[in-house]
Design an enzyme around this catalytic site. Structure first.
Site, PDB file in Angstrom:
ATOM      1  N   SER A 174       0.871  -1.180   0.000  1.00 17.81           N
ATOM      2  CA  SER A 174       0.000   0.000   0.000  1.00 17.81           C
ATOM      3  C   SER A 174       0.902   1.223   0.000  1.00 17.81           C
ATOM      4  CB  SER A 174      -0.848  -0.026   1.277  1.00 17.81           C
ATOM      5  OG  SER A 174      -1.455   1.233   1.484  1.00 17.81           O
ATOM      6  N   TYR A 187      -2.181  -1.065  10.103  1.00 12.82           N
ATOM      7  CA  TYR A 187      -2.266  -1.364   8.669  1.00 12.82           C
ATOM      8  C   TYR A 187      -0.976  -0.913   7.972  1.00 12.82           C
ATOM      9  CZ  TYR A 187      -3.957  -1.276   3.825  1.00 12.82           C
ATOM     10  OH  TYR A 187      -4.086  -1.469   2.470  1.00 12.82           O
TER      11      TYR A 187
HETATM   12  N1  LIG Z   1      -8.670  -0.930  -2.256  1.00 11.28           N
HETATM   13  C1  LIG Z   1      -7.636  -0.113  -2.201  1.00 11.28           C
HETATM   14  O1  LIG Z   1      -7.746   1.092  -2.533  1.00 11.28           O
HETATM   15  C2  LIG Z   1      -6.292  -0.623  -1.749  1.00 11.28           C
HETATM   16  C3  LIG Z   1      -5.209   0.272  -1.744  1.00 11.28           C
HETATM   17  C4  LIG Z   1      -3.955  -0.181  -1.335  1.00 11.28           C
HETATM   18  C5  LIG Z   1      -3.809  -1.508  -0.962  1.00 11.28           C
HETATM   19  N2  LIG Z   1      -4.873  -2.355  -0.965  1.00 11.28           N
HETATM   20  C6  LIG Z   1      -4.643  -3.758  -0.600  1.00 11.28           C
HETATM   21  O2  LIG Z   1      -5.205  -4.592  -1.588  1.00 11.28           O
HETATM   22  C7  LIG Z   1      -5.608  -5.835  -0.982  1.00 11.28           C
HETATM   23  C8  LIG Z   1      -7.059  -6.104  -1.305  1.00 11.28           C
HETATM   24  O3  LIG Z   1      -7.831  -5.061  -0.751  1.00 11.28           O
HETATM   25  P1  LIG Z   1      -9.362  -4.798  -1.134  1.00 11.28           P
HETATM   26  O4  LIG Z   1      -9.502  -3.341  -1.200  1.00 11.28           O
HETATM   27  O5  LIG Z   1      -9.767  -5.667  -2.249  1.00 11.28           O
HETATM   28  O6  LIG Z   1     -10.058  -5.281   0.235  1.00 11.28           O
HETATM   29  P2  LIG Z   1     -11.504  -5.906   0.513  1.00 11.28           P
HETATM   30  O7  LIG Z   1     -12.463  -5.511  -0.538  1.00 11.28           O
HETATM   31  O8  LIG Z   1     -11.790  -5.571   1.923  1.00 11.28           O
HETATM   32  O9  LIG Z   1     -11.252  -7.470   0.352  1.00 11.28           O
HETATM   33  C9  LIG Z   1     -10.382  -8.119   1.249  1.00 11.28           C
HETATM   34  C10 LIG Z   1     -10.495  -9.605   1.072  1.00 11.28           C
HETATM   35  O10 LIG Z   1      -9.671 -10.201   2.082  1.00 11.28           O
HETATM   36  C11 LIG Z   1     -10.415 -11.183   2.762  1.00 11.28           C
HETATM   37  N3  LIG Z   1     -10.055 -11.329   4.169  1.00 11.28           N
HETATM   38  C12 LIG Z   1     -10.074 -10.370   5.128  1.00 11.28           C
HETATM   39  N4  LIG Z   1      -9.791 -10.919   6.313  1.00 11.28           N
HETATM   40  C13 LIG Z   1      -9.588 -12.242   6.096  1.00 11.28           C
HETATM   41  C14 LIG Z   1      -9.298 -13.330   6.947  1.00 11.28           C
HETATM   42  N5  LIG Z   1      -9.181 -13.186   8.270  1.00 11.28           N
HETATM   43  N6  LIG Z   1      -9.167 -14.554   6.392  1.00 11.28           N
HETATM   44  C15 LIG Z   1      -9.311 -14.734   5.062  1.00 11.28           C
HETATM   45  N7  LIG Z   1      -9.616 -13.744   4.207  1.00 11.28           N
HETATM   46  C16 LIG Z   1      -9.755 -12.503   4.736  1.00 11.28           C
HETATM   47  C17 LIG Z   1     -11.854 -10.720   2.670  1.00 11.28           C
HETATM   48  O11 LIG Z   1     -12.691 -11.826   2.892  1.00 11.28           O
HETATM   49  P3  LIG Z   1     -14.268 -11.674   3.166  1.00 11.28           P
HETATM   50  O12 LIG Z   1     -14.809 -11.241   1.851  1.00 11.28           O
HETATM   51  O13 LIG Z   1     -14.691 -13.007   3.558  1.00 11.28           O
HETATM   52  O14 LIG Z   1     -14.400 -10.633   4.207  1.00 11.28           O
HETATM   53  C18 LIG Z   1     -11.912 -10.129   1.273  1.00 11.28           C
HETATM   54  O15 LIG Z   1     -12.205 -11.112   0.314  1.00 11.28           O
HETATM   55  C19 LIG Z   1      -5.317  -5.689   0.492  1.00 11.28           C
HETATM   56  O16 LIG Z   1      -4.066  -6.270   0.775  1.00 11.28           O
HETATM   57  C20 LIG Z   1      -5.255  -4.190   0.700  1.00 11.28           C
HETATM   58  O17 LIG Z   1      -4.451  -3.851   1.810  1.00 11.28           O
HETATM   59  C21 LIG Z   1      -6.110  -1.938  -1.351  1.00 11.28           C
END
Ligand SMILES: NC(=O)c1ccc[n+]([C@@H]2O[C@H](COP(=O)([O-])OP(=O)(O)OC[C@H]3O[C@@H](n4cnc5c(N)ncnc54)[C@H](OP(=O)(O)O)[C@@H]3O)[C@@H](O)[C@H]2O)c1
Length: 268
Positions: A174, A187
């Site tokens: 991130s 985080y």
């Molecule tokens: N979105 C952004 O703007 C952004 C920016 C920078 C970095 N990131 C990074 O990109 C990655 C994906 O983020 P996202 O935005 O797609 O997040 P998200 O929509 O919240 O999705 C996160 C996923 O991780 C799963 N997860 C969370 N806790 C878990 C656990 N205890 N065991 C197994 N699975 C778990 C969730 O499962 P459930 O569906 O079952 O809850 C969900 O499928 C992350 O590493 C995040 O830090 C995102």
């Protein structure tokens, strides 16, 4: 000095070259055919979109996530599209133990005999709050899901990755894991540690294996996590997860041979 490059390894690619190639990448159908790639947090958001993109490119994806019905829905979607039959592993990364990951490795070994890639994508945000208020148990949960589980999983899967002739391990970072920012607490710290894990592991593996290890920062992406972090933001102004596919497919597929130990971005 030896100029010998062990089988399966390619000369190292520098960051600027790799970054430009990642953003410009166009993945031809079938490019990832016969690759077995594990995606964590595949149930929704970026993980879901990248699991679909990997399957569309021919990979057999192992869908790991916390919520079984989200995985089942994605599984059905992949089958309906005619992509390779995926596998599903419901795992809560917050409570899974090293022994659980060893069991998983045994299962994958029996089923597939190797792993060609891991996309470490699952993460939780924790609280956006000053450190002097930061909840201890929230801190522990964030470190467990974002960092410790990724280490346990990687360690358990290393023998399977070593059985691949061309494996890629991609950790998700991130912006706040590359430059600290007030209130982003555990985080941000977990993402800094993830970058550290990438550097240590890639350095250990660089001269001995065909396993490359990198980090990717997706950049602002329209997901549940983004909406949690920026509740006032107009969602449609943010990039859709599907748009990140070029960089992810580049880094998880054969085009990125020789790219290792780098911190890349999925958006320009
Ligand atoms: N979105 C952004 O703007 C952004 C920016 C920078 C970095 N990131 C990074 O990109 C990655 C994906 O983020 P996202 O935005 O797609 O997040 P998200 O929509 O919240 O999705 C996160 C996923 O991780 C799963 N997860 C969370 N806790 C878990 C656990 N205890 N065991 C197994 N699975 C778990 C969730 O499962 P459930 O569906 O079952 O809850 C969900 O499928 C992350 O590493 C995040 O830090 C995102």
């Amino acid at each position: 000095m030896s100029t010998h490059t062990p089988a399966g390894r390619a000369p190292k690619v520098d960051l600027d070259t790799a970054q430009a190639a990642a953003l410009a990448y166009h993945c031809e159908p079938g490019t990832l055919k016969d690759r077995i790639i594990l995606v964590t947090g595949a149930g929704e958001g970026i993980g879901r979109a990248m699991a679909l993109a990997l399957a569309a490119a021919g990979a057999t994806v192992i869908l790991l996530g916390r919520t079984q019905d989200k995985l089942e829905k994605l599984y059905d979607e992949i089958i309906a599209a005619g992509y390779p039959t995926p596998a599903m592993v419901p795992v809560n990364l917050e409570v899974a133990t090293p022994a659980n990951f060893e069991e998983l490795a045994g299962m994958f070994d029996r089923e597939f005999g190797r792993l060609d890639g891991i996309l470490h994508n699952a993460s939780i945000l924790g609280d956006i709050t000053p450190l002097d208020n930061y909840g201890y148990s929230t801190w522990d949960s964030v470190m467990q899901v974002n960092l410790n589980a990724a280490f346990y999983l990687t360690r358990a899967m290393l023998p399977l990755l070593r059985s691949s002739t061309d494996a890629s391990v991609l950790f998700t970072s991130s912006s706040v894991g590359r430059k600290g920012r007030a209130f982003w607490g555990a985080y941000a710290v977990s993402k800094f540690a993830t970058e550290g894990l990438v550097q240590v592991l890639s350095d250990e593996l660089e001269n001995t294996t065909a396993i490359r290890v990198n980090s990717i920062n997706p950049g602002a992406t329209r997901t549940r996590m983004r909406a949690l972090a920026y509740p006032g933001e107009e969602a449609m102004s943010v990039t859709a997860p599907e748009a990140l596919a070029p960089a992810y497919l580049y880094l998880l597929g054969p085009a990125s041979r020789g790219v290792t130990g780098l911190a890349l971005n999925a958006q320009a």
